[in-house]
Write an enzyme that holds these catalytic residues in place. Structure first.
Site, mmCIF file in Angstrom:
data_model
loop_
_atom_site.group_PDB
_atom_site.id
_atom_site.type_symbol
_atom_site.label_atom_id
_atom_site.label_comp_id
_atom_site.label_asym_id
_atom_site.label_seq_id
_atom_site.Cartn_x
_atom_site.Cartn_y
_atom_site.Cartn_z
ATOM 1 N N GLY A 45 -5.229 8.139 -5.998
ATOM 2 C CA GLY A 45 -4.359 8.440 -4.862
ATOM 3 C C GLY A 45 -4.113 7.291 -3.911
ATOM 4 O O GLY A 45 -3.954 7.500 -2.712
ATOM 5 N N HIS A 89 -11.493 1.732 6.092
ATOM 6 C CA HIS A 89 -10.619 1.687 7.275
ATOM 7 C C HIS A 89 -11.215 2.428 8.463
ATOM 8 O O HIS A 89 -10.483 2.908 9.322
ATOM 9 C CB HIS A 89 -9.233 2.249 6.932
ATOM 10 N N GLN A 118 -10.127 4.551 1.623
ATOM 11 C CA GLN A 118 -9.239 4.038 2.672
ATOM 12 C C GLN A 118 -8.962 5.133 3.681
ATOM 13 O O GLN A 118 -8.330 4.907 4.705
ATOM 14 C CB GLN A 118 -7.917 3.580 2.057
ATOM 15 N N ASN A 119 -9.403 6.344 3.374
ATOM 16 C CA ASN A 119 -9.101 7.475 4.248
ATOM 17 C C ASN A 119 -10.058 7.522 5.431
ATOM 18 O O ASN A 119 -11.187 7.065 5.356
ATOM 19 C CB ASN A 119 -9.170 8.787 3.459
HETATM 20 P P1 NAD Z 1 -1.543 5.203 -0.008
HETATM 21 O O1 NAD Z 1 -1.078 3.811 0.103
HETATM 22 O O2 NAD Z 1 -2.901 5.413 -0.480
HETATM 23 O O3 NAD Z 1 -0.372 6.076 -0.859
HETATM 24 C C1 NAD Z 1 -0.496 7.425 -1.256
HETATM 25 C C2 NAD Z 1 -0.580 7.496 -2.791
HETATM 26 O O4 NAD Z 1 -0.961 8.805 -3.191
HETATM 27 C C3 NAD Z 1 0.743 7.190 -3.532
HETATM 28 O O5 NAD Z 1 0.513 6.250 -4.548
HETATM 29 C C4 NAD Z 1 1.124 8.559 -4.160
HETATM 30 O O6 NAD Z 1 1.803 8.434 -5.389
HETATM 31 C C5 NAD Z 1 -0.227 9.197 -4.354
HETATM 32 N N1 NAD Z 1 -0.253 10.662 -4.430
HETATM 33 C C6 NAD Z 1 0.636 11.565 -3.954
HETATM 34 N N2 NAD Z 1 0.208 12.837 -4.196
HETATM 35 C C7 NAD Z 1 -0.986 12.725 -4.833
HETATM 36 C C8 NAD Z 1 -1.913 13.676 -5.342
HETATM 37 N N3 NAD Z 1 -1.734 15.005 -5.205
HETATM 38 N N4 NAD Z 1 -3.024 13.213 -5.972
HETATM 39 C C9 NAD Z 1 -3.243 11.886 -6.112
HETATM 40 N N5 NAD Z 1 -2.386 10.940 -5.641
HETATM 41 C C10 NAD Z 1 -1.281 11.353 -5.002
HETATM 42 O O7 NAD Z 1 -1.612 5.848 1.304
HETATM 43 P P2 NAD Z 1 -0.634 5.661 2.509
HETATM 44 O O8 NAD Z 1 -0.231 7.023 2.815
HETATM 45 O O9 NAD Z 1 0.390 4.648 2.195
HETATM 46 O O10 NAD Z 1 -1.611 5.119 3.640
HETATM 47 C C11 NAD Z 1 -2.033 3.800 3.811
HETATM 48 C C12 NAD Z 1 -3.280 3.825 4.719
HETATM 49 O O11 NAD Z 1 -3.128 4.716 5.843
HETATM 50 C C13 NAD Z 1 -4.477 4.385 3.994
HETATM 51 O O12 NAD Z 1 -5.039 3.370 3.249
HETATM 52 C C14 NAD Z 1 -5.314 4.966 5.143
HETATM 53 O O13 NAD Z 1 -6.040 3.975 5.804
HETATM 54 C C15 NAD Z 1 -4.287 5.480 6.127
HETATM 55 N N6 NAD Z 1 -4.080 6.948 5.967
HETATM 56 C C16 NAD Z 1 -5.156 7.776 5.806
HETATM 57 C C17 NAD Z 1 -4.963 9.130 5.640
HETATM 58 C C18 NAD Z 1 -6.196 9.999 5.459
HETATM 59 O O14 NAD Z 1 -7.263 9.672 5.973
HETATM 60 N N7 NAD Z 1 -6.097 11.109 4.723
HETATM 61 C C19 NAD Z 1 -3.685 9.670 5.624
HETATM 62 C C20 NAD Z 1 -2.585 8.800 5.798
HETATM 63 C C21 NAD Z 1 -2.802 7.434 5.963
#
Ligand code: NAD
Ligand code: ZN
Length: 248
Positions: free
Chosen positions: A188, A120, A102-103
């Site tokens: 994650g 995404h 999803q990233n």
């Molecule tokens: P998400 O719904 O995937 O939630 C984040 C999850 O990560 C939570 O369940 C949390 O408990 C868990 N987490 C926290 N620390 C962790 C670790 N060290 N290791 C493993 N898991 C851990 O993500 P969101 O932030 O609610 O974002 C929703 C959407 O927004 C994503 O699906 C994506 O499309 C976009 N997004 C992408 C990025 C990226 O590309 N890195 C960043 C932010 C949001």
């Protein structure tokens, strides 16, 4: 946790077709904040508002100022962490077929995984809202916001905003991968953003074992996951890979 790590290594060793579904949590240790977690940028505004297609259409300059510019700076600096690297090691050992992520940060490809479905879309590219021409994000000049295409149209990330559909090819391939796998690692993701949260359900319906890695419980934990390894992606992946190396 030690027992569950060992269990995961054994399950991976026995599996024939492994798929991983990843969310923002796997990139937190690379310095990219999630939407729902604590800390930084995201506590200052509502992602459902600022990352919504209606806001982008109505006021692209606002979305660039608040979301895209800051995201560009963070993503430009980010490097894969042990979570991404662990998945690359699984692929190298023929123990991971496909990543559905999803990233939008491109860190799985940077770690060396070769089959990554970007559910995404991607932040690595911008596209013109008028003529669809694409530009590499790191080469886009942001001295003026919003940046424009040579045709004069406004550039937007080639990523899926809330209120937009999933790219059909990503949807089709993800569904297929979920149907075909016999083990899915769910790493994650809070599993509340649809339709991504349905992917492990499809895998489970087709007989796959579901192994969750997350420091928190999620809506999948009780109903869909076979077990949850409660911990950070980087540490847990390191330990699983190290146990797996003892078996295969
Ligand atoms: P998400 O719904 O995937 O939630 C984040 C999850 O990560 C939570 O369940 C949390 O408990 C868990 N987490 C926290 N620390 C962790 C670790 N060290 N290791 C493993 N898991 C851990 O993500 P969101 O932030 O609610 O974002 C929703 C959407 O927004 C994503 O699906 C994506 O499309 C976009 N997004 C992408 C990025 C990226 O590309 N890195 C960043 C932010 C949001
Ligand atoms: Zn254009």
């Amino acid at each position: 946790m030690k027992e569950l790590i060992k269990q995961a290594a054994e399950d991976l060793a026995a599996a024939r077709n492994v798929v991983a579904l990843t969310g923002a949590g796997i990139s937190i240790e690379s310095g990219i904040p999630p939407f729902r977690g604590k800390g930084g940028l995201w506590e200052r505004f509502d992602p459902m508002e600022i990352a919504h297609i209606d806001t982008l259409m109505r006021d692209p300059a606002k979305v660039w100022k608040i979301l895209v510019k800051e995201m560009k700076e963070i993503v430009d600096r980010a490097r894969p962490n042990d979570g991404h690297k662990g998945l690359a090691k699984l692929e190298a050992r023929d123990k991971l077929q496909t990543i559905i992520t999803q990233n939008i940060d491109g860190l799985h490809q940077a770690a060396g995984n070769t089959d990554v479905i970007e559910f995404h879309g991607t932040f690595a590219w911008q596209r013109c809202m008028d003529c669809n021409k694409k530009y590499e994000t790191r080469k886009v000049d942001i001295s003026e916001i919003p940046p424009r295409c040579e045709c004069g149209g406004i550039l937007r990330p080639d990523a899926v905003f809330f209120g937009e559909i999933i790219p059909p090819e990503a949807m089709r391939r993800s569904r297929q991968a979920a149907t075909d796998c016999d083990l899915m690692l769910v790493i994650g993701t809070s599993a509340v953003v649809q339709p991504a949260a349905m992917i492990p359900v499809i895998a489970k319906d087709n007989g796959a074992k579901i192994v969750e890695i997350n420091p928190e419980r999620t809506p999948l934990t009780d109903q869909i996951s076979d077990y949850l390894i409660m911990g950070k992606a980087g540490e847990v992946m390191n330990r699983i890979v190290s146990d797996l190396q003892k078996i295969i």
